[in-house]
Design a protein around this motif. Structure first.
Motif, short mmCIF file in Angstrom:
data_model
loop_
_atom_site.label_atom_id
_atom_site.label_comp_id
_atom_site.label_asym_id
_atom_site.label_seq_id
_atom_site.Cartn_x
_atom_site.Cartn_y
_atom_site.Cartn_z
N ALA A 409 0.84 -1.20 0.00
CA ALA A 409 0.00 0.00 0.00
C ALA A 409 0.88 1.25 0.00
CB ALA A 409 -0.92 0.01 1.21
N GLY A 410 0.31 2.31 -0.49
CA GLY A 410 1.00 3.60 -0.44
C GLY A 410 1.59 4.03 -1.77
N LEU A 411 1.49 5.32 -2.05
CA LEU A 411 2.04 5.91 -3.27
C LEU A 411 2.61 7.28 -2.93
CD1 LEU A 411 2.34 5.93 -6.40
CD2 LEU A 411 0.08 7.04 -6.48
N TRP A 412 3.90 7.44 -3.23
CA TRP A 412 4.55 8.72 -2.99
C TRP A 412 4.25 9.69 -4.13
CZ3 TRP A 412 6.71 10.33 1.39
CH2 TRP A 412 7.19 9.39 2.30
N THR A 413 3.96 10.94 -3.74
CA THR A 413 3.78 12.02 -4.72
C THR A 413 4.71 13.17 -4.33
OG1 THR A 413 1.99 13.05 -3.45
CG2 THR A 413 1.38 11.39 -5.12
N LEU A 447 4.65 13.55 -0.30
CA LEU A 447 3.54 13.12 0.54
C LEU A 447 3.16 11.68 0.22
CD1 LEU A 447 1.28 16.30 0.31
CD2 LEU A 447 2.80 15.66 2.19
N MET A 448 2.82 10.92 1.28
CA MET A 448 2.35 9.55 1.11
C MET A 448 0.84 9.57 0.91
SD MET A 448 2.81 6.28 0.95
CE MET A 448 4.45 5.92 1.58
N THR A 449 0.39 8.85 -0.13
CA THR A 449 -1.04 8.73 -0.40
C THR A 449 -1.39 7.25 -0.54
OG1 THR A 449 -0.73 8.89 -2.80
CG2 THR A 449 -1.05 10.96 -1.60
N GLN A 450 -2.68 6.97 -0.59
CA GLN A 450 -3.20 5.63 -0.84
C GLN A 450 -2.73 4.59 0.19
OE1 GLN A 450 -2.65 4.40 -4.95
NE2 GLN A 450 -3.16 6.43 -5.75
N ALA A 454 -1.24 5.49 7.09
CA ALA A 454 -0.36 6.64 7.21
C ALA A 454 -1.05 7.76 7.99
CB ALA A 454 0.03 7.14 5.84
N PRO A 455 -0.32 8.47 8.90
CA PRO A 455 -0.88 9.66 9.56
C PRO A 455 -1.23 10.72 8.52
CG PRO A 455 1.15 8.96 10.63
CD PRO A 455 1.05 8.21 9.33
N GLN A 456 -2.14 11.56 8.87
CA GLN A 456 -2.54 12.62 7.95
C GLN A 456 -1.34 13.52 7.68
OE1 GLN A 456 -5.78 14.98 9.38
NE2 GLN A 456 -6.23 15.85 7.36
N THR A 457 -1.15 13.87 6.41
CA THR A 457 -0.05 14.72 5.93
C THR A 457 1.32 14.12 6.24
OG1 THR A 457 0.15 16.05 7.96
CG2 THR A 457 -1.46 16.79 6.27
N PHE A 458 1.41 12.79 6.27
CA PHE A 458 2.74 12.19 6.46
C PHE A 458 3.56 12.40 5.19
CE2 PHE A 458 5.64 8.64 5.70
CZ PHE A 458 6.46 8.73 6.81
N GLY A 459 4.80 12.82 5.41
CA GLY A 459 5.67 13.03 4.25
C GLY A 459 7.06 13.44 4.65
N ILE A 460 7.78 13.99 3.70
CA ILE A 460 9.16 14.44 3.90
C ILE A 460 9.32 15.79 3.23
CG2 ILE A 460 11.60 13.95 3.44
CD1 ILE A 460 10.87 10.99 3.23
N ASP A 461 9.91 16.74 3.99
CA ASP A 461 10.32 18.02 3.42
C ASP A 461 11.81 17.95 3.07
OD1 ASP A 461 7.84 19.22 3.65
OD2 ASP A 461 8.25 20.03 5.65
N GLU A 462 12.15 18.36 1.87
CA GLU A 462 13.55 18.43 1.45
C GLU A 462 13.89 19.88 1.18
OE1 GLU A 462 16.63 16.58 -1.94
OE2 GLU A 462 14.46 16.49 -2.25
N VAL A 463 14.92 20.36 1.85
CA VAL A 463 15.37 21.74 1.70
C VAL A 463 16.81 21.72 1.21
CG1 VAL A 463 15.85 23.93 2.88
CG2 VAL A 463 13.85 22.56 3.53
#
Length: 574
Positions: A409-413, A447-450, A454-463
């Motif tokens: 499960a899960g799809l990164w966007t 952001l992780m979808t599908q 996953a917690p709401q708005t789970f993802g990674i910020d890259e700076v």
């Protein structure tokens, strides 16, 4: 007429078409006929030159030449008295020493000659020339035919009809002889242009065989499953090659699938594409390599990449994981040899096959084919781990760089790059959006979808922060790392753990140094906010990552470190 002639029977061998003028002789007794002799003609005085031979005969002359002239090219034919036929081939006629009896004999007419004579007779009849016939010669020539006359005009005008008549007679005789002696025309049929059969650049024999894949994985029970000469939308494709945009159409395609009885699901797929030119093949290889770099087959995680040398004109390899309930790992090898591009896909459940093992079998197929494509063969190929090929967004992570959290499960966007807005982990002790020093700062969010877990708005910020030089960038990274490590000293609610080093052995030109950490912030009561952070210096850049996992949904330390390494490697490609 002045001459008398005796009729004699015609010999059977004399033919109608032959025209022989009788020899003029002096008076002498005939050896056999006993006829009266013809008195010798009286000659004119020598003072009178003889021009009559070049003059047209007078009316009443029974000359053969004038008859032919009248038949073929006459003005208006003159009426001549009919002459009694005489056989000029009288057997009793004397033969002078100058004559060759053999020349008087004529072979029998062929069918074509007879037809030509009949045509000549018809032509004479159509012109209504009295006495004109090919059957008989004149009885004799008038006595004054060749007599000179003092009053004869010396003019070429009167000679023209005689010349024309002689030419016409020559043409008639030549036509009769040619039509009777020529053979049937030879019809030359041009040979068809030979078709040069150019052997195909590739065929089924160039594909992987059971013997080849035995070198990849021995004793696995290999067998050929399917062989294709044309791919359809439902045909299984090489992994990470779901697009043919920008590629020329191949002139030939071959594909083969080989399977095993192994419980590990070991299988092999080999595709060969031949192109019209080496330039088309180069472009196709570049396009396929770009597909390999991004690997749009969802959900795929690019596990590693290898540089390959000594295998064709150019080659590349990527190992990817098809993330599902049971992971399927694919080792994909691309190569080009002249006008041909090879793609190998060796797959197995849970554990991939090394690219070095793949080359053991692929080299056999390459060396069978390379002679016809005008390219390099497999010459002691070697490999080493490297950064995955650049993508369409150089300098940044792509969704395929990120592994799933939940199996199956899960799809990164991803978002586009933008200004820095992240709040970080609150342990950085600086505001990344406004801290002095960087000459450029940008952010991208994944952001992780599908995935229902996953917690709401789970993802990674890259700076990415860019500095004026490597030293300044390294100094800023050191400060940021120290701030995170010492966060507990500044904030009683913070807890920092799971430190790990970040380094990449793949890029020797750019120094990659950093570490990761797990930051937990007490939010009051039993609620805790968790963050995974990474600070890595990459030349004159600093890459900062922050993720927001939960106690039950987290990439984990190992996978997060792998993401940090990949982010640093991608930063070197801008």
């Amino acid at each position: 007429m002045t001459d008398e002639h005796h009729e004699q029977p015609r010999p059977e061998e004399v033919e109608d078409w032959q025209i022989v003028e009788p020899e003029e002789t002096t008076a002498a007794p005939h050896p056999e006929s006993g006829s009266e002799t013809t008195p010798a003609k009286q000659q004119k005085p020598a003072t009178e030159p003889d021009h009559s031979a070049w003059m047209r005969p007078a009316v009443g002359d029974d000359m053969r030449t004038s008859e032919v002239v009248g038949a073929l090219a006459p003005p208006e034919p003159e009426v001549l008295p009919e002459a009694e036929p005489v056989d000029v081939f009288d057997e009793a006629a004397p033969v002078t020493p100058d004559e060759n009896p053999a020349e008087l004999e004529s072979p029998a007419l062929s069918t074509e000659q007879a037809a030509a004579v009949a045509g000549a007779r018809a032509a004479l009849a159509r012109h209504d020339v009295p006495g004109a016939s090919l059957d008989h010669a004149p009885e004799s020539y008038p006595e004054d035919t060749f007599t000179t006359h003092d009053d004869a005009p010396r003019s070429w005008t009167r000679m023209i009809p005689w010349i024309a008549g002689a030419l016409a007679l020559t043409l008639v005789v030549f036509g009769l002889v040619y039509s009777g002696t020529r053979k049937s025309p030879i019809v030359v049929t041009p040979s068809p242009t030979p078709t040069v059969s150019t052997p195909p650049v590739v065929d089924d024999a160039d594909l992987l065989t059971v013997a080849d894949v035995e070198k990849i994985a021995p004793k696995a029970g290999w067998e050929v499953s399917q062989t294709f000469t044309k791919l359809t939308p439902t045909t299984r494709r090489i992994f990470c090659q779901n697009s043919t945009d920008g590629q020329a159409n191949p002139t030939l395609t071959r594909q083969r699938t080989l399977t095993t009885t192994s419980t590990k699901g070991l299988a092999a797929l080999h595709q060969i594409d031949a192109y019209a030119t080496a330039a088309d093949a180069r472009n196709a290889f570049a396009s396929k390599a770009a597909n390999l770099a991004t690997c749009g087959d969802v959900p795929t995680w690019i596990k590693r990449a290898d540089a390959v040398t000594g295998f064709g004109d150019e080659a590349a390899s990527v190992s990817v994981v098809m993330q599902d309930l049971v992971n399927e790992e694919h080792t994909i090898l691309l190569s080009r040899s002249g006008t041909v591009v090879h793609a190998y896909d060796i797959s197995q459940v849970n554990k991939g096959v090394s690219v070095n093992d793949v080359l053991k079998g692929a080299s056999q197929a390459m060396n069978r084919q390379c002679a016809t494509s005008g390219g390099e063969c497999a010459q002691r190929p070697s490999t080493h781990a490297t950064v995955p090929p650049p993508t369409g967004t150089p300098g940044w992570l792509i969704p395929s760089d990120l592994p799933r959290v939940t199996k199956g499960a899960g799809l990164w966007t991803s978002t586009d790059t933008r200004n820095v807005t992240t709040k970080g982990s609150q342990c950085e002790n600086v505001t990344l959006a406004s801290v002095p020093g960087p000459t450029k700062r940008e952010q991208r969010t994944y952001l992780m979808t599908q995935d229902d877990a996953a917690p709401q708005t789970f993802g990674i910020d890259e700076v990415t922060l860019t500095f004026k030089d490597d030293k300044t960038a390294r100094g800023f990274a050191d400060t940021l790392q120290k701030n995170v490590r010492e966060c507990e000293k500044r904030l009683e609610t913070a807890k920092v753990s799971e430190f790990a080093k970040v380094a990449s052995p793949f890029n020797k030109k750019v120094t990659i140094v950093g570490d990761t950490a797990l930051v937990q912030q007490a939010m009051g009561g039993t609620e805790t906010a968790r963050f995974r952070t990474a600070v890595v210096s990459v030349g004159n850049k600093v890459v900062y990552l922050v993720s927001n996992p939960s106690a039950s949904y987290d990439l984990g330390n190992e996978r997060f470190v792998a993401v940090a390494v990949r982010a640093a490697e991608r930063a070197t490609q801008e």
